[in-house]
Structure formats: C-alpha cells, structure tokens
Design a protein around this motif. Structure first.
Motif, PDB file in Angstrom:
ATOM      1  N   ARG A  50       0.840  -1.206   0.000  1.00  0.00           N
ATOM      2  CA  ARG A  50       0.000   0.000   0.000  1.00  0.00           C
ATOM      3  C   ARG A  50       0.869   1.248   0.000  1.00  0.00           C
ATOM      4  O   ARG A  50       2.016   1.236   0.430  1.00  0.00           O
ATOM      5  N   ARG A  51       0.302   2.322  -0.471  1.00  0.00           N
ATOM      6  CA  ARG A  51       0.988   3.610  -0.533  1.00  0.00           C
ATOM      7  C   ARG A  51       0.471   4.481   0.609  1.00  0.00           C
ATOM      8  O   ARG A  51      -0.712   4.729   0.730  1.00  0.00           O
ATOM      9  N   THR A  57       5.522   2.728  -1.678  1.00  0.00           N
ATOM     10  CA  THR A  57       4.745   1.511  -1.495  1.00  0.00           C
ATOM     11  C   THR A  57       5.444   0.647  -0.452  1.00  0.00           C
ATOM     12  O   THR A  57       6.642   0.362  -0.565  1.00  0.00           O
TER      13      THR A  57
END
Length: 104
Positions: A50-51, A57
């Motif tokens: 996820r960012r 990321t």
C-alpha cells in the motif's frame, strides 16, 4: 543488593567474550520473534503493498523496518537529551511505531 537477589543488568556469562545481559538478550529475542511472526503472517495472510503518507509503497515488513530504525533514533535521542532511564523514549517509540503501521 541482597545475596539471593539476581542483578537484572548483570552479565549472563561472566568472563565471556561479550557482556550479554538479560535486557540485551530479551531485546534480540523479541526482534527474532517479530521476524518469525511477520514471516508467518506474510505466508498465511498475503497482502498487497500500500501507498502511505510517505508516497512509497510498503508492506508489513517494510513498516516494521521503518519503525525499528526510527525507534532506535528516538531512543538514542532520548538518551542523549534526557539521559537514563529511557522509559519515556520507549513510550514515544511505541507511539511512533503505531503511527508508522497506521499511516505509512
């Protein structure tokens, strides 16, 4: 100190090549446990990276590394500015780690 009491920060191996103390052994045992837990979690519950707020990321392992590295700097800064004991630095480091896992 009483004769029957054990020195909590005393050497576990008197005369050994390295001054292993119980707190140091506990620290490395917890880190090893975290690595095993995170490896198991990555196998059992795969995740998609996820960012977060940093714009990079990350996975759980990345966030663990970021939180451990930041916590080391927090505790060293606490030690340099406030001195011992480092319990306050540990509290700040735990809050930092929680924030890293939530938002990074």
């Amino acid at each position: 100190m009483r004769d029957e009491a054990r020195d909590w920060t005393g050497s576990l191996d008197p005369g050994g090549w390295m001054a292993w103390t119980f707190p140091a052994a506990l620290f490395f045992t917890i880190i090893a446990g975290l690595l095993i837990l995170f490896t198991w979690a990555a196998i059992r519950f795969p995740e998609t990276p996820r960012r977060g707020v940093l714009g990079i990321t990350t996975t759980r392992g990345d966030r663990l590394f970021i939180s451990l590295l930041g916590s080391a700097f927090i505790c060293l800064t606490w030690l340099g500015v406030m001195g011992t004991p480092v319990w306050g630095g540990l509290a700040v480091a735990l809050a930092y780690a929680a924030a890293v896992f939530r938002w990074v």
